[in-house]
Each structure stands twice: as C-alpha cells, then as structure tokens.
Scaffold this motif. Structure first.
Motif, PDB file in Angstrom:
ATOM      1  N   VAL A  90       0.878  16.151 -13.594  1.00 51.34           N
ATOM      2  CA  VAL A  90       0.916  14.709 -13.372  1.00 51.34           C
ATOM      3  C   VAL A  90       1.908  14.369 -12.266  1.00 51.34           C
ATOM      4  O   VAL A  90       1.610  13.578 -11.360  1.00 51.34           O
ATOM      5  CB  VAL A  90       1.284  13.977 -14.678  1.00 51.34           C
ATOM      6  N   VAL A  91       3.089  14.956 -12.322  1.00 57.57           N
ATOM      7  CA  VAL A  91       4.123  14.692 -11.325  1.00 57.57           C
ATOM      8  C   VAL A  91       3.663  15.128  -9.933  1.00 57.57           C
ATOM      9  O   VAL A  91       3.892  14.437  -8.934  1.00 57.57           O
ATOM     10  CB  VAL A  91       5.428  15.406 -11.726  1.00 57.57           C
ATOM     11  N   ARG A  92       2.984  16.269  -9.859  1.00 56.75           N
ATOM     12  CA  ARG A  92       2.489  16.766  -8.564  1.00 56.75           C
ATOM     13  C   ARG A  92       1.482  15.789  -7.960  1.00 56.75           C
ATOM     14  O   ARG A  92       1.444  15.592  -6.747  1.00 56.75           O
ATOM     15  CB  ARG A  92       1.846  18.137  -8.759  1.00 56.75           C
ATOM     16  N   HIS A  93       0.661  15.161  -8.805  1.00 57.18           N
ATOM     17  CA  HIS A  93      -0.399  14.264  -8.331  1.00 57.18           C
ATOM     18  C   HIS A  93       0.166  13.022  -7.655  1.00 57.18           C
ATOM     19  O   HIS A  93      -0.425  12.522  -6.696  1.00 57.18           O
ATOM     20  CB  HIS A  93      -1.284  13.853  -9.514  1.00 57.18           C
ATOM     21  N   ILE A  94       1.313  12.534  -8.127  1.00 61.01           N
ATOM     22  CA  ILE A  94       1.787  11.212  -7.688  1.00 61.01           C
ATOM     23  C   ILE A  94       3.045  11.257  -6.833  1.00 61.01           C
ATOM     24  O   ILE A  94       3.330  10.306  -6.118  1.00 61.01           O
ATOM     25  CB  ILE A  94       2.025  10.303  -8.921  1.00 61.01           C
ATOM     26  N   LYS A 144      14.074   7.112  -1.874  1.00 61.48           N
ATOM     27  CA  LYS A 144      13.931   6.365  -0.628  1.00 61.48           C
ATOM     28  C   LYS A 144      12.961   5.196  -0.814  1.00 61.48           C
ATOM     29  O   LYS A 144      12.137   5.211  -1.734  1.00 61.48           O
ATOM     30  CB  LYS A 144      13.428   7.295   0.476  1.00 61.48           C
ATOM     31  N   PRO A 145      13.025   4.191   0.028  1.00 61.42           N
ATOM     32  CA  PRO A 145      12.035   3.109  -0.037  1.00 61.42           C
ATOM     33  C   PRO A 145      10.613   3.652   0.104  1.00 61.42           C
ATOM     34  O   PRO A 145      10.362   4.602   0.856  1.00 61.42           O
ATOM     35  CB  PRO A 145      12.407   2.214   1.160  1.00 61.42           C
ATOM     36  N   HIS A 146       9.681   3.072  -0.655  1.00 59.19           N
ATOM     37  CA  HIS A 146       8.255   3.411  -0.597  1.00 59.19           C
ATOM     38  C   HIS A 146       7.968   4.843  -1.055  1.00 59.19           C
ATOM     39  O   HIS A 146       6.924   5.397  -0.707  1.00 59.19           O
ATOM     40  CB  HIS A 146       7.685   3.218   0.822  1.00 59.19           C
ATOM     41  N   GLU A 147       8.881   5.459  -1.791  1.00 63.18           N
ATOM     42  CA  GLU A 147       8.740   6.858  -2.190  1.00 63.18           C
ATOM     43  C   GLU A 147       8.626   6.975  -3.708  1.00 63.18           C
ATOM     44  O   GLU A 147       9.138   6.129  -4.451  1.00 63.18           O
ATOM     45  CB  GLU A 147       9.961   7.653  -1.709  1.00 63.18           C
ATOM     46  N   THR A 148       7.961   8.048  -4.145  1.00 58.02           N
ATOM     47  CA  THR A 148       7.943   8.389  -5.566  1.00 58.02           C
ATOM     48  C   THR A 148       8.715   9.675  -5.781  1.00 58.02           C
ATOM     49  O   THR A 148       8.379  10.715  -5.194  1.00 58.02           O
ATOM     50  CB  THR A 148       6.504   8.581  -6.077  1.00 58.02           C
ATOM     51  N   LEU A 149       9.763   9.598  -6.599  1.00 56.34           N
ATOM     52  CA  LEU A 149      10.486  10.792  -7.028  1.00 56.34           C
ATOM     53  C   LEU A 149      10.014  11.126  -8.432  1.00 56.34           C
ATOM     54  O   LEU A 149      10.164  10.314  -9.354  1.00 56.34           O
ATOM     55  CB  LEU A 149      11.995  10.566  -7.019  1.00 56.34           C
ATOM     56  N   GLY A 150       9.423  12.293  -8.595  1.00 49.88           N
ATOM     57  CA  GLY A 150       8.997  12.743  -9.909  1.00 49.88           C
ATOM     58  C   GLY A 150      10.131  13.467 -10.612  1.00 49.88           C
ATOM     59  O   GLY A 150      10.755  14.367 -10.038  1.00 49.88           O
ATOM     60  N   THR A 181       2.050  -2.411  -1.737  1.00 49.76           N
ATOM     61  CA  THR A 181       3.277  -3.201  -1.860  1.00 49.76           C
ATOM     62  C   THR A 181       4.518  -2.515  -1.313  1.00 49.76           C
ATOM     63  O   THR A 181       5.522  -3.188  -1.042  1.00 49.76           O
ATOM     64  CB  THR A 181       3.544  -3.552  -3.339  1.00 49.76           C
ATOM     65  N   GLY A 182       4.493  -1.178  -1.198  1.00 46.36           N
ATOM     66  CA  GLY A 182       5.673  -0.457  -0.743  1.00 46.36           C
ATOM     67  C   GLY A 182       6.717  -0.221  -1.813  1.00 46.36           C
ATOM     68  O   GLY A 182       7.827   0.233  -1.520  1.00 46.36           O
ATOM     69  N   VAL A 183       6.398  -0.481  -3.090  1.00 46.98           N
ATOM     70  CA  VAL A 183       7.353  -0.275  -4.167  1.00 46.98           C
ATOM     71  C   VAL A 183       7.664   1.214  -4.320  1.00 46.98           C
ATOM     72  O   VAL A 183       6.822   2.076  -4.057  1.00 46.98           O
ATOM     73  CB  VAL A 183       6.786  -0.854  -5.490  1.00 46.98           C
ATOM     74  N   ALA A 184       8.885   1.524  -4.719  1.00 48.73           N
ATOM     75  CA  ALA A 184       9.292   2.900  -4.992  1.00 48.73           C
ATOM     76  C   ALA A 184       9.227   3.155  -6.495  1.00 48.73           C
ATOM     77  O   ALA A 184       9.389   2.231  -7.297  1.00 48.73           O
ATOM     78  CB  ALA A 184      10.704   3.156  -4.476  1.00 48.73           C
TER      79      ALA A 184
END
Length: 276
Positions: A210-214, A32-38, A197-200
């Motif tokens: 690491v993935v859990r942190h971000i 999704k926009p503004h989201e981080t998928l680990g 910036t709202g970057v995904a």
C-alpha cells in the motif's frame, strides 16, 4: 513543510511497579510540500504515535517537530487549534470516525462553521465541491453514514479532512479496514486529490505494498526507530535492512509460484538471522 528532528516520546508507568515505555527513539524525517511520505511498520512499532505527536494528541518528551517554521512540540492548545486549518487527519475506521446521527451535509459543514469559513450558503457550496472531489453524488448530503459502504464512508471522512483546505493530512491506516478492491480505489482517490490540490500526506500503514503504491518516499519504523528511509522504489524494491526485507516478503503476490518462492526466501532469511 514539516521537519521532525530527534523526536522522543515516552509514556510514564502506572503504579509503583510499572516502568515507563519509550515509544519513539530519536526519530527524524521531513515532509515536503505536495509529497507523500509513507510510514510503514508492524503493530506497536510507534508509527501511530508519530501521527499523534504531529496532531498534538501525545506530548513530545524531547526533540523538535516544526510545521511551516512553527514549533509544534509543547505548543499551547489555543495555538494548536489555529493550526487545525492546515493539519487534518483521516482515521483508520470509517465506521467509528463519523457521527452516526449527523447527515453528510452536517458532517462536512461542521468544520466550516466552527472555523467561521464563510456563511451557511458558502459552506453549502463548499460541500458540493467536496462531494465532487471524492466522487460521491450530490444527493449524499441528506443521508446518514450508515447508508453508505465502508469505502464511501472513508470518502466522506476524506472530504471532511479536505474541508478547510489543509496543507498536510495525517492518514492513519486509512484503507486497512477496507477490502482490497476498495483499497485500490481509495488510494487512487488520495493520489488524484493530491494532484488537484497539492496537499501533502503522512501516510501510515503496516502494508508495504500500500505504501509503495501511494508514496514518494518511505520511512520504515521498527521498535520506535527508523531503520530505513529513502525513495519509495528503492526502499520497497531494493531494501537493505533485514526488517524491511521481511516486510517485503510478507506482502502477498498474485502469482502462486512467485509467492511460494518468496515464502522460501523468507524462511531462509529468518533462519540466517537466527543463526547470527
């Protein structure tokens, strides 16, 4: 923003004795926009292949990858080049991903000039803004990459990825070559840049901590299949799949008593799986 549906990537065998290899099996996810998928998994699980498929570096055998409504699978090279403004990448090794003969200014100006994003004066102003974003001093523009530490080099690589104001950045193991304290600072930098910036991000890593942190959501990849997918806290604290549980138990803990107990739990889990 990005939808992957039933993505399959197969590599053809070489020579008459070699069989082909299927790296991804019907993989589906969205960002999704503004989201981080680990995206987490061990070496050889196929996670880097997913990133390369999004970037157009490996062909998709079947399935669909859509970015902002545009189909990426099978897209012509010229059309992919037009999308490079919106999709960027940060590679794993900051020592090899930067041209050692170019100054920081030249490294950051290059994508701006190549995409004709303003004149040289506007590009120079953009470089100053990028250095501020990633926490580097303004006099860094005159220095070569070898004059910086590993964490600083990765900050330069992040600044280069941000130069064209992308909507999505594929982060391929971007902190695995750094020591733990530097990892934490670079991860915090990724988070602050996203807030600003709202970057995904598609954040690829073998490290569940690491993935859990971000990450906002996490997909666990095992032998080319997504075996667990959901909210980051649910996946990393209450995993359901045995492979995710093994990844969680393999993560180090600062408390030696808790670490010893986790090792015992991992041995018991592996023993029960072997009996099954």
């Amino acid at each position: 923003m990005l939808e992957a549906r039933n993505v399959v990537v197969e590599y053809a065998g070489r020579g008459w004795r070699s069989k082909g290899f299927r790296a991804l099996h019907d993989v589906s996810f969205d960002i999704k926009p503004h989201e981080t998928l680990g995206l987490v998994g061990e070496s050889g699980s196929g996670k880097t292949t997913i990133g390369r498929a999004i970037l157009g570096l490996v062909p998709v055998s079947s399935g669909s990858i859509r970015f902002d409504g545009q189909e990426l699978a099978g897209m012509a090279r010229r059309e992919r080049r037009r999308l490079s403004d919106d999709i960027q990448v940060v590679f794993q090794d900051p020592y090899s991903s930067l041209n050692p003969s170019m100054t920081v200014e030249d490294i950051l100006v290059e994508p701006l000039v190549a995409r004709r994003a303003g004149d040289r004066r506007e590009a120079t102003e953009r470089v100053r803004t990028l250095l501020d974003q990633v926490g580097l001093p303004q006099d860094a523009v005159h220095r070569l990459p070898r004059e910086f530490s590993g964490g600083q080099r990765q900050r330069i690589a992040i600044a280069r990825a941000l130069a064209l104001r992308p909507k999505l950045i594929v982060c391929d193991e971007p902190v695995s070559a750094l020591d733990l304290s530097t990892q934490a600072r670079v991860l915090d930098l990724f988070i602050s840049i996203q807030e600003e910036t709202g970057v995904a991000y598609l954040f690829i890593s073998h490290d569940l901590a690491v993935v859990r942190h971000i990450s906002h959501r996490v997909a666990v990849l095992y032998r080319g299949d997504i075996v667990e997918y959901g909210d980051a806290l649910d996946v990393t604290e209450r995993p359901e799949h045995p492979y995710t549980k093994r990844l969680l138990m393999a993560a180090p803990l600062p408390d030696p008593d808790r670490q010893a107990a986790r090792r015992q739990e991992r041995r018991e889990l592996l023993a029960s799986e072997a009996m099954a």
